[in-house]
Each structure stands twice: as C-alpha cells, then as structure tokens.
Design a protein around this motif. Structure first.
Motif, PDB file in Angstrom:
ATOM      1  N   GLN A 597       4.257  -2.412  -3.046  1.00 20.24           N
ATOM      2  CA  GLN A 597       5.603  -1.846  -3.201  1.00 20.24           C
ATOM      3  C   GLN A 597       6.244  -1.557  -1.841  1.00 20.24           C
ATOM      4  OE1 GLN A 597       5.422   1.339  -5.998  1.00 20.24           O
ATOM      5  NE2 GLN A 597       5.001  -0.093  -7.679  1.00 20.24           N
ATOM      6  N   LEU A 598       5.414  -1.055  -0.928  1.00 19.60           N
ATOM      7  CA  LEU A 598       5.956  -0.800   0.414  1.00 19.60           C
ATOM      8  C   LEU A 598       6.423  -2.115   1.047  1.00 19.60           C
ATOM      9  CD1 LEU A 598       3.299   1.698   1.809  1.00 19.60           C
ATOM     10  CD2 LEU A 598       5.697   2.203   1.352  1.00 19.60           C
ATOM     11  N   PHE A 599       5.633  -3.171   0.844  1.00 18.30           N
ATOM     12  CA  PHE A 599       5.934  -4.467   1.425  1.00 18.30           C
ATOM     13  C   PHE A 599       7.281  -4.984   0.930  1.00 18.30           C
ATOM     14  CE2 PHE A 599       5.821  -9.066   1.731  1.00 18.30           C
ATOM     15  CZ  PHE A 599       5.168  -9.316   2.920  1.00 18.30           C
ATOM     16  N   CYS A 605       9.315  -6.515   3.937  1.00 24.40           N
ATOM     17  CA  CYS A 605       8.667  -7.467   4.837  1.00 24.40           C
ATOM     18  C   CYS A 605       8.966  -8.911   4.447  1.00 24.40           C
ATOM     19  CB  CYS A 605       7.159  -7.252   4.834  1.00 24.40           C
ATOM     20  SG  CYS A 605       6.687  -5.541   5.138  1.00 24.40           S
ATOM     21  N   GLN A 606       9.302  -9.112   3.178  1.00 26.41           N
ATOM     22  CA  GLN A 606       9.504 -10.489   2.712  1.00 26.41           C
ATOM     23  C   GLN A 606      10.721 -11.147   3.343  1.00 26.41           C
ATOM     24  OE1 GLN A 606      10.219  -7.828   1.089  1.00 26.41           O
ATOM     25  NE2 GLN A 606      11.992  -8.032  -0.244  1.00 26.41           N
ATOM     26  N   SER A 607      11.531 -10.360   4.015  1.00 29.42           N
ATOM     27  CA  SER A 607      12.680 -11.015   4.662  1.00 29.42           C
ATOM     28  C   SER A 607      12.237 -11.876   5.843  1.00 29.42           C
ATOM     29  CB  SER A 607      13.730  -9.982   5.090  1.00 29.42           C
ATOM     30  OG  SER A 607      13.104  -8.854   5.623  1.00 29.42           O
ATOM     31  N   CYS A 608      11.048 -11.606   6.375  1.00 29.44           N
ATOM     32  CA  CYS A 608      10.575 -12.449   7.461  1.00 29.44           C
ATOM     33  C   CYS A 608       9.270 -13.176   7.108  1.00 29.44           C
ATOM     34  CB  CYS A 608      10.316 -11.625   8.720  1.00 29.44           C
ATOM     35  SG  CYS A 608      11.807 -10.903   9.423  1.00 29.44           S
ATOM     36  N   ASN A 658       3.965   5.817   8.873  1.00 31.52           N
ATOM     37  CA  ASN A 658       2.957   6.873   8.854  1.00 31.52           C
ATOM     38  C   ASN A 658       1.615   6.253   8.483  1.00 31.52           C
ATOM     39  OD1 ASN A 658       2.782   6.652   6.008  1.00 31.52           O
ATOM     40  ND2 ASN A 658       4.551   8.039   5.791  1.00 31.52           N
ATOM     41  N   ASP A 659       0.543   7.025   8.699  1.00 32.92           N
ATOM     42  CA  ASP A 659      -0.803   6.496   8.493  1.00 32.92           C
ATOM     43  C   ASP A 659      -0.997   5.987   7.070  1.00 32.92           C
ATOM     44  OD1 ASP A 659      -1.151   7.193  11.008  1.00 32.92           O
ATOM     45  OD2 ASP A 659      -2.703   8.721  10.683  1.00 32.92           O
ATOM     46  N   GLU A 660      -0.455   6.747   6.131  1.00 29.86           N
ATOM     47  CA  GLU A 660      -0.685   6.410   4.721  1.00 29.86           C
ATOM     48  C   GLU A 660      -0.047   5.060   4.389  1.00 29.86           C
ATOM     49  OE1 GLU A 660       0.835   9.293   1.953  1.00 29.86           O
ATOM     50  OE2 GLU A 660       0.291   7.949   0.309  1.00 29.86           O
ATOM     51  N   ASP A 661       1.188   4.856   4.812  1.00 28.65           N
ATOM     52  CA  ASP A 661       1.871   3.589   4.559  1.00 28.65           C
ATOM     53  C   ASP A 661       1.124   2.435   5.205  1.00 28.65           C
ATOM     54  OD1 ASP A 661       3.704   5.038   3.263  1.00 28.65           O
ATOM     55  OD2 ASP A 661       5.436   4.514   4.538  1.00 28.65           O
ATOM     56  N   ALA A 662       0.705   2.650   6.469  1.00 25.53           N
ATOM     57  CA  ALA A 662       0.009   1.590   7.197  1.00 25.53           C
ATOM     58  C   ALA A 662      -1.285   1.209   6.484  1.00 25.53           C
ATOM     59  CB  ALA A 662      -0.283   2.045   8.622  1.00 25.53           C
ATOM     60  N   ALA A 667      -4.261  -2.550   3.103  1.00 29.08           N
ATOM     61  CA  ALA A 667      -5.028  -2.849   1.893  1.00 29.08           C
ATOM     62  C   ALA A 667      -4.388  -4.006   1.139  1.00 29.08           C
ATOM     63  CB  ALA A 667      -5.093  -1.610   1.002  1.00 29.08           C
ATOM     64  N   PHE A 668      -3.076  -3.958   1.037  1.00 31.44           N
ATOM     65  CA  PHE A 668      -2.372  -5.016   0.305  1.00 31.44           C
ATOM     66  C   PHE A 668      -2.555  -6.369   1.002  1.00 31.44           C
ATOM     67  CE2 PHE A 668       1.722  -7.408   0.063  1.00 31.44           C
ATOM     68  CZ  PHE A 668       1.523  -7.910  -1.218  1.00 31.44           C
ATOM     69  N   LEU A 669      -2.369  -6.374   2.343  1.00 28.96           N
ATOM     70  CA  LEU A 669      -2.459  -7.632   3.081  1.00 28.96           C
ATOM     71  C   LEU A 669      -3.888  -8.179   3.062  1.00 28.96           C
ATOM     72  CD1 LEU A 669      -0.100  -6.847   6.101  1.00 28.96           C
ATOM     73  CD2 LEU A 669       0.317  -8.453   4.230  1.00 28.96           C
TER      74      LEU A 669
END
Lengths: 682, 216, 238
Positions: A597-599, A605-608, A658-662, A667-669
């Motif tokens: 979801q963050l991605f 991120c999908q724009s690039c 932030n750390d949590e998002d990163a 994890a997703f990647l």
C-alpha cells in the motif's frame, strides 16, 4: 576703438612689470586650479551622480539610497594582492533588486547570483581587468600599465578553474576543455604543472608503434599520416601537414623499426558464416559501448573509449585482428579492451565482419616503392623532429621531455612575449584560440600539428588553458579546491588479475578508480545476493532494455565466476552497515501488504518503477519485478532511508521515510522474486 | 684684473655704450619671475593633458625589449651598442665630464689670433688626420650615425680655414674666427643630439633600426 | 634714459609685490643698482638659469607632496603610483607635473650649459662657477636617474638595470661600485630604498647648496655676463 583697446590692454597688461607679473601669476593660479576641477568632474563621481538619479525614480529608492555609500569604494584582499575599486562605479553589484538586464543599465546592474560574495572575492579575480583603476578605459582595457583587460564573457568559466581543480556543475565549458586537454593529448607535449607540483595527465592512450608492422601496412600508415581524418572522423590524431616524401619516409621508418610480437599466428580455421551472424555478435558483445562506427548518414554512433572502427578493414591485418580478438593483452598488456574469451568460431566471425568494414577509396592511390635506407634514416629524423615519441611508444626513440612550450602559466602570458599575426586582436585569449585553431599560421617552421576541432571545442580548450594563470599557480594552498585524487586502487590476488584481464575498470569504478560507463561496484557485495551475481556474470542481462551500453558476455568459466563472486561478495562491502543486519526471508504478510500500500499510494513508487508488468508504467527507475532475488534486505532498507548516502548523485529521491515505512516497503520488495533469476541492480 | 677684486667690480656699473638703457635689478627679477611663471603654466598644462608614462609592475623575469635608459642616456646606450661597455659606458663619459670641467682653464682665446692664423696647413693636416682616424674608428665599430657630426664639423672647419684671413662675408669671417674649443663643443653637442635622438626614437626591440612613426 | 630713471624713483609704484621684490633683492645683497638693457633682454640669456631654477622649485614642491603618498618598498611603490593616478585628489597632476618638469629641467640645464659656453661666459673669473655649473648638471642627471626607478614599473626597472650594468663594466671596482649603489648585485628592494634616499634627501640638498654657491658666485663675479661688458672690462685692464 581699436587703438583705444590696444592702449587699454597695454596699460593694464604690459605697462608696468608689476602688472605683467600680476597677470602672469593670475594665469598660473588659474592653471593650477584646473587640476582640482578636473578631479571634481571625474568619471566615477559622474557615475555615482547618475546612480543617485537613477534610483530616485524607483519604488525601492529608500532602501537603495540607504545601501549607497558615496566616494571611492575598495575591496582589499591582501592574501591575493588584490585591490578592487570596481564597486566605485558598479555601485550596486550586491543589490538583488537591480539584477534585471532589461531595466537596469550598466554600470548599475546587480551581479547575477553566484556562489561567492563580491565583498570576499572582489571582481578582478574572476573578471580580470585593472582593479585599482577608477576610470572606465583604464579599468576595462589593456593599457601599457596593465596588459590584462576584462576577460571576454565567453571564457569567464576559466576564472573558476583557477581555484577549483575539480569539475563544477556550473562550468560545463571549463570541464569540457579540461577533458579535451587530456583527451587530445595536449599535455603529452606541453607540460602543465599545478600549484601542488603535480602535472595535468593525458587521458588518451596513443598506441605503441613498436610492433606496428604486425598490425597494419605501410600504405595505411602513409595514408593515415597524410590525413588521419579521412580514416576516422573521431580520431584525436592531428594532421602534421606532411609532404608526400615525409609521410613516405616516416612510414618506411616505422615499418623498418617494428619488431614482431610473439603470438599465436594461427589462421582462420572456421570459414566465416553468413555476414549477419558477425553483425549480431558485434551487437551482442556490446562492442559499440566503446567503439564508434560512422553510419551511412555520416553520424558517428557508439562509444569513445576505443578507436573508431568505420574503416578498420583498411587498417588491421586479418591475422592481427584475429590474434587481438582472441586476447588483446598479448599485443598490448595495458589496453582498455577486455579479454572476451571468444570461441574460435566467434573470433572468425568477428574478424570477417570487421575486415569488411573498409573503404576501397582510402588506399586506392597509395603506391609505395620499397623503402631505401636513406628514407628510413630520414624517417627516423622526422619522427624525432615532430616529437612522435612524446605520445607514441616507439622502440629506439625516447620520450622527449618538454617537447613543446610549457603551459603552466599560459593564462597570464605577457603580451610582450607573444608574436601576434597581422590584424589579430592583441589579447591573450585570442592568441590562445588562434594558436589552437591554426597552429601553423604563426610561422613556417612550427611543429604543432593541425587538430580538427569544432569552434565550441576550441572555446572550451581556450577556457581551460586560460585558467592556468600566474595567480592560480601561486595561489595559497588554503584557497585551492583540489580535484579528487586519482585513486590507484588495485584488487588483489587471482581475482585482481582476472579483473585486469576483463578490463572491469574500463567501465566500472571501484574505490575511486575506473570509468563511469557502468555502475560503481564499491559496495556491490553489500547490495546484491550471491546467487544473482553468479547468474549475472554467467549471462548478463539488463533491467533497462533501452540502454545501448550493457555488460557484455565474457564466456567466463565456472571457476572464474566463483573467484570473482567470492572476491566481490567479501571485499566490496560498505562500511556503513552489515549486509546481514536484516533477514532477507520470512516477512509477516501484514507487513508485506502494508508495504504494497505504501508503494502504490503513499509513495507512488509505480510512477518510476514497475512491479506489475501489466499495470505499472514507470520506466525511469529499474524494473523491480525480481528485486527480491537480486538485492539484500539491509541494502533496500538503507537505500529507501537515504539513497544518496549509498550512491551519491542518484536521482532516486530521498523521501524521509520513517523506520516503519522503510521496513514495510523492504518486506514488500523482498517478496518480488519474479519468474526469472536475471536482473541488474538499479 | 688681478688687483681688481670681484666684490669691488660687482658694485661697479659697467661701462655703458651710448644710447643704452639701464634698468633696475628689480625689473630683471620681475622679468625672470614672469618667465618662470610662463614656463610653469606651460608645464602645468602639459601635466593636465599628458599622463606621465607608467608601465606594468617591474618583473625581473620578463625583460622589457628594448630595455631603454631614460632619454638623456639613450645617446650613451647607442654608443654602448657599438663599443664595449668599458669604452662607451666609462671612458667616454669620464672624458666628457673632464672636458667640461677643464674647458675654461684651457681656453686661450685671444681674438686676434684665431685658429688659422699660424701653421694653417699644419693644423689642417692634423685636423684631416684626426677626422679620418675618428671616422675609420667609428665606421669600424659600425657607428655610422656618430660619423655624421665628425664629417660635418671637419668639413666646416676646413671651410672656415679657407675663409680665414680674407674678407668673404660676415658669417664666414665669424666662423673662421672661432677657437678650437668652439669646434670641439659643437661637435660634442652634435654627437649628443644625434645619438640621443637615434637611441630614443629610432631603436626598437633588439636595438634594431625602426621608424618612430611605424607602430610595432 | 629719462623713463628708466623715473621707474627707479620708486614712488610711483608701491604695493606689496614691489616691496617683496625689493626685500628679496636686498636680502640677497645681489642688487646691483643697475643692469644694462642688453643683459635684461631675453635674447641674451634666454633666462635659462632662472628657468632652470623655476623647474627645480616645481620639483621641490611637487616632490614634497609626492613624498606624502610614496612608500619606497616593493610592491607598494607601484601600488602608490596607481593610488596617485586613481584615488589621490589631483594625484595624477602631481605626478605628471613632477615628471614633465623633471624632463624640462634636464633639457634646460643642457641648453643653459651650451648657451653659457657659446656666450663665452665661462671665462675667468667665472671658470670655477662653470665647474660648479657642470657639477649641477651631473647632479641633475643623477636626480633624474634616481627618480626614474621610484615608480617600480617595467621601464624604470629595466632602465636602471641597463644603467647599473654600465657601471659594473668599470674594471676592478665596477662590481663593487654597483653593489654600493644598488645595495646588492641586482636592482631590488635595497636599490629602491637607496635611490629613494638619494633622490629625496641627499641629491636635493646638494643641489640646493650648489645652486646657492652658483648664484652667489654669479653675483660676486659681476652679475650676469655680457660679452661687451667683459670686453670693456678687459680693455680697461692694465
């Protein structure tokens, strides 16, 4: 009436000695009063009065008035022996409101924004001219008392180069000029010393001529000497304007002087297959990343690391080409060309393909009789006279020292030491530019050859040379901003030898040494996973199909791949963090989902980048479909937190995660393992 | 003259020719002051219009070419170009200075006996020898410009000798009555003017001949 | 003759200037009551002595003012030239006047010498004064030469280098002489300081003293020379 006037004049002026004396004294006093009057009506007072008038009509008049100080203004920089009074007339250089060229006339315009404050550096450090002067002509023009006029704006970047030895983003012309100085090998003949005692180094790699008879024919050498440009338009070899006889004798000497290289003289074993196979092998091997070829339209396509190959068939003998393709290091151990490990059929294919790249006209009219000893002897004399050995290694002829005039202080060469051509502007920049453009026009006996340079290149070279001034050379060390020292990094052991053989540094930089064509590998061991690296070395692919320059396939053996992988995974690690500080497996599904979801939403991120090849359209960054099997989790995490700290200059934005998002994004990647195991970092 | 002390003579009014005017010293002072003031005005105007020359900061590494001495020494410099420094730079100036100092002590000018009254042919012979020797010496050194005054003066002296003793004309008789010191001084001044002019105006880089109106 | 007598009567013209002129004349005890008309005329003396003195006065006054702005050190000496030209009020004028007046002085001294020679004004009893005058000529040249170095530009540096190398060619003593003059073997900071002291102190004082002697002797030897008067004096001798 007339008589009366005469009488009156006589009585008042000449009748008595006292009167005469009085009148003479009065005349003297008046004459003496002219000097202060002249002083009162001088130029700078005029400009300051004009300035006051000019700002009085402006809405910001009060502020400008407040900033203005009348009288002679001076910037004194004792360390640089600079006294600048330019701001006496250029009263508003620091005014931000007066920078508009359309509405503000000179000399009242504010200086466009630059990194330096005029109060700290004055004006003449960059613009030249006579700083102490308070008159327009004296300050701007060359006079007997001050030869250095204002530097023409087109060469202004040279001034930056006096202190800044490293390339700056704001000085493309200077940077280009400095590259050309190295690339065209100017500094082979002309010594240029820097203030730290080092010398400007050439970046071209003129081939050795000690074994030239192996490589090419005397006819080709003759044609080449007569006109290098006819063979290759991109060559940096200049035209020495040799006569037919001189070119004949030099070619005779070079062939006679050449010694054969011990090598495998095996001929063609496999007859060449169809020509398209050669072309496709040339393409698959990414020869074009380094070598250029001129196409039918006359455009030069390809890289400039190696020589242009448009007419290589005219030059290289087939047996030499074959041996070179098998292993170039036999002929030239220092070459930037990788040892490709082609199979014999591949060598044959490429030899045939390259042999066909020729121009039947090039050598059509070259008829040379067998060389006489006199011709060889004369050729040797010419080779010494023209300083061929300053650039090329020629056995039996030593590299001449200081073959051409030293250019360490050429930027402030006194006009009295320059011989100008009739009708030429008497200024140092014009002299340098003309000398580069037409070196032989300054006299019949001159040796400097004719280069084929575009006007922009001449301007760039002039700019770079103008930066080598007296002041730059004597600059206090505290004020110089040195260029990054060229690292002499050398990988160790078997892996080191293998990397030299493959010429990795021709494209990749590691620990400060190497080219910029391919990614920096200094932290590759931290970034990628071992299986991916092994697979990549075996069969390199790309995540960016649009790129023309790619890693070629070297046909490496299993043991070679293991050697290289071991070395890279162990040695090329960033000191910033531990590769294994984050587990690369087992991520909670919730975290993966949060990352998705963050991605797609928060960071878009999908724009690039592309994760879903069907839905995503981002082509700016690399495709991330297999990123989970390519990169390590710790690398992804730290990359997301601060990309620039891992790869300075990358265009990946720092999103201040932030750390949590990163963690969630990592994890997703990491779950993106893709179908194939191929991939490239970034 | 010996028994006539200078201070005494100073108080005397010199004998006056008939019809001559005498003026007070004060008027002379005024006239001289006026002359000085006019000169001052001229110089002031010059200073207002023409800037004194100033070149680049002295640089021991870059020789000015030509490195010229101030104009009043360019005559000497011109000689230096022809003769060894010791001759042109030391012996000649010393001789000139000495000659200047001894001029009044060697001046035996008795108007009645001119240079050509006695031993005319003998003197003409020595003149010819000196002139030829000097010309040969100068030409040998290459100093052709320095021979001009030698030839001019010796020619004039020969002419003066031929005019001596017979009424030819006012100028001719005046010239033939001139003593040796007159000729030497005139020769010296002529040399000085010619050599200085050549050195100051007609010499370019490498001390080769240039025309002053042709800008390098 | 009557007119001249009337002028001498003094009563007609009385103002501070005449008083000052008389003072000057009386103070120096130089006032001969009369000078003859031919001696006054421009065509006899061209007032060369007076004009030379005038240029020297200009040199003294402009030189003193220039000293206020000049430092005999490297490279400040040259920077001071720039300051005079561009910053000091009328500085350009001071320097120009000093320069041109110096050239005029050298020229006038030369012409003065030639004129005195051709008029025969060096003859006894003035022979010693001729020597004093010759010395003054040399001192004038030295003054000009030492001043030549002070701007410390290319012309002055190389001009003085050429000059001092001539001096070094004197056998035996040459090198030592140059060392004393320059305070070193080449033209350098010491030479600049020495030339400054010579130019601004030693030589001007010597010239002032010699000019005093020159004029005093001129007066004592019978004032301005006139060929006719000397002739008549000579004829009066026993």
């Amino acid at each position: 009436m007339n008589a009366q006037l005469k009488e009156w004049l006589r009585q008042n002026f000449v009748a008595s000695p006292v009167r005469r004396f009085g009148w003479a004294s009065l005349l003297l006093l008046i004459a003496l009063a002219v000097a202060p009057t002249k002083d009162f009506f001088n130029e700078w007072r005029h400009y300051q009065r004009q300035y006051r008038k000019f700002i009085s009509t402006r809405p910001d008049s009060l502020i400008l008035q407040h900033h203005f100080t009348s009288g002679i203004q001076q910037i004194w920089l004792p360390q640089l022996a600079v006294v600048d009074r330019c701001t006496t007339c250029h009263v508003a250089v620091t005014e931000k409101n007066l920078q508009d060229p359309a509405s503000v006339p000179e000399p009242f315009r504010g200086h466009p924004p630059v990194a330096h404050n005029v109060k700290d550096w004055g004006c003449v450090i960059c613009h030249r001219g006579q700083g102490p002067a308070t008159e327009l002509a004296e300050a701007h023009n060359a006079t007997r008392a001050w030869e250095e006029p204002i530097l023409p704006a087109r060469y202004l970047e040279s001034s930056c180069g006096q202190c800044h030895r490293a390339p700056l983003t704001g000085t493309p012309q200077l940077n280009q000029g400095r590259n050309l100085l190295g690339r065209y090998g100017c500094v082979h003949c002309h010594t240029i010393k820097l203030s730290d005692g080092s010398r400007v180094k050439p970046t071209d790699d003129p081939p050795s001529l000690s074994h030239i008879a192996d490589k090419t024919t005397r006819e080709w050498i003759y044609a080449w000497l007569k006109n290098p440009y006819a063979y290759a338009v991109t060559t940096t070899m200049p035209d020495f304007k040799l006569t037919d006889a001189d070119a004949r004798d030099i070619s005779a000497f070079l062939i006679a002087n050449s010694t054969p290289v011990a090598r495998d003289t095996e001929g063609a074993r496999n007859p060449p297959a169809e020509p398209t196979a050669g072309a496709s092998l040339y393409g698959e091997s990414f020869c074009a990343s380094c070598h250029a070829v001129q196409n039918a339209a006359g455009n030069v396509v390809g890289g400039d690391v190696g020589p242009e190959l448009t007419r290589i068939g005219n030059k290289a003998k087939p047996e030499w080409l074959r041996a070179w393709l098998r292993n170039p290091r036999v002929y030239n151990p220092e070459t930037a060309m990788p040892h490709y490990r082609f199979t014999e059929p591949q060598v044959s294919l490429l030899t045939a393909y390259l042999g066909n790249k020729s121009d039947s006209d090039l050598l059509a009219n070259v008829r040379l009789d067998a060389a006489t000893p006199e011709q060889v002897a004369h050729g040797k004399l010419l080779v010494t006279t023209y300083g061929c050995a300053a650039c090329h290694e020629i056995s039996g002829i030593g590299k001449p020292d200081n073959f051409a005039p030293e250019l360490t202080r050429v930027g402030s060469k006194p006009l009295t030491e320059i011989v100008f051509l009739p009708g030429m502007k008497r200024s140092t920049p014009d002299y340098i530019a003309t000398k580069i453009r037409q070196p032989r026009s300054f006299g019949a006996g001159l040796k400097m050859p004719q280069y084929t340079l575009a006007p922009a290149q001449i301007d760039a070279l002039t700019t770079a040379l103008l930066a080598f001034t007296e002041g730059a050379h004597d600059l206090p060390m505290a004020l110089t901003i040195p260029a990054k020292a060229l690292a002499n990094y050398q990988p160790a052991g078997n892996a080191g030898e293998l990397m030299a053989d493959l010429a990795c540094f021709s494209c990749h930089a590691i620990n400060g040494r190497g080219g910029d064509m391919a990614p920096d590998l200094s932290s590759e061991g931290t970034a990628v996973q071992r299986p991916w690296l092994e697979a990549f070395l075996k069969n390199p692919g790309t995540l960016r199909p649009a790129l023309i320059r790619r890693m070629p396939k070297f046909n490496l053996s299993k043991s070679e791949i293991a050697e290289l992988t071991d070395y890279m995974m162990t040695v090329y690690q960033t000191p910033a963090f531990d590769r294994d500080s984050l587990s690369s497996t087992s991520f909670p599904p919730a975290q993966v989902e949060q990352g998705r979801q963050l991605f797609y939403s928060k960071y878009a991120c999908q724009s690039c980048h592309i994760i879903d090849t069907k839905a995503d359209k981002g082509y700016i960054g690399p495709t991330l479909t297999q990123v989970g099997s390519r990169l390590n989790a710790a690398w992804i995490y730290h990359w997301l937190k601060d990309p620039q700290s891992l790869q300075p200059g990358t265009i990946e934005p720092n999103r201040n995660m932030n750390d949590e998002d990163a963690r969630a994004l990592t994890a997703f990647l990491m779950t993106q393992k893709g179908s194939s195991n191929q991939g490239r970092k970034k | 003259m010996m028994n006539n002390s200078p201070s005494e003579r100073g108080k005397q009014l010199p004998a006056r020719a008939p019809g001559e005017k005498s003026i007070s010293y004060r008027e002379l002072l005024f006239r001289e002051m006026i002359a000085i003031e006019i000169l001052a005005v001229v110089l002031v105007c010059l200073a207002l219009v023409w800037n004194a020359p100033l070149e680049q900061l002295a640089d021991p590494l870059h020789t000015a070419n030509p490195a010229k001495a101030p104009w009043y020494f360019t005559g000497l410099q011109e000689l230096l170009h022809y003769f060894p420094p010791f001759v042109a730079g030391v012996i000649l100036p010393t001789l000139i200075v000495l000659a200047l100092i001894v001029v009044p002590f060697f001046n035996v000018n008795i108007k009645d006996q001119t240079l050509w009254d006695r031993n005319k042919s003998q003197r003409l012979m020595s003149l010819a020898i000196i002139a030829v020797a000097l010309t040969v010496l100068l030409l040998h050194a290459g100093a052709w410009d320095a021979t001009i005054p030698v030839l001019t003066i010796s020619a004039l002296m020969a002419l003066a000798a031929s005019w001596a003793g017979r009424p030819v004309g006012r100028f001719q008789n005046w010239l033939s009555g001139k003593p040796l010191s007159f000729w030497i001084m005139t020769w010296f001044l002529m040399e000085a003017v010619i050599l200085t002019t050549v050195g100051a105006l007609f010499r370019g880089p490498g001390w080769v001949w240039v025309w002053p109106w042709r800008n390098s | 003759m009557e007119k001249v007598e009337r002028k001498d009567a003094d009563g007609a013209i009385r103002n501070p200037l005449t008083a000052l002129a008389r003072w000057g004349a009386e103070l120096k005890h130089m006032s001969r009551d009369r000078v003859r008309e031919p001696q006054l005329g421009f065509r006899h003396t061209w007032y060369l002595g007076a004009l030379t003195l005038g240029t020297f006065t200009i040199q003294l006054s402009t030189g003193l003012l220039l000293m206020l702005y000049y430092h005999p050190s490297i490279p400040q000496a040259y920077a001071d030239m720039k300051n005079l030209q561009f910053v000091v009020s009328s500085g350009f004028f001071l320097r120009n006047l000093h320069r041109w007046s110096a050239q005029a002085m050298v020229l006038l001294v030369f012409i003065h010498m030639a004129k005195v020679f051709y008029r025969g004004a060096f003859r006894p009893p003035r022979e010693l004064n001729w020597v004093v005058g010759s010395t003054l000529l040399l001192l004038t040249l030295l003054l000009s030469y030492t001043g030549y170095l002070l701007p410390w530009d290319q012309t002055s540096y190389w001009g003085v280098t050429v000059g001092s190398s001539i001096m070094a060619s004197v056998p035996v003593l040459g090198e030592k002489l140059r060392f004393v003059l320059l305070g070193g073997n080449t033209v350098n900071a010491n030479a600049l300081l020495r030339f400054y002291v010579l130019h601004a102190v030693i030589l001007p004082l010597s010239v002032i003293a010699l000019i005093g002697i020159h004029m005093w002797r001129l007066h004592q030897d019978g004032g301005m020379y006139s060929p006719d008067s000397e002739e008549s004096e000579k004829s009066e001798q026993p």
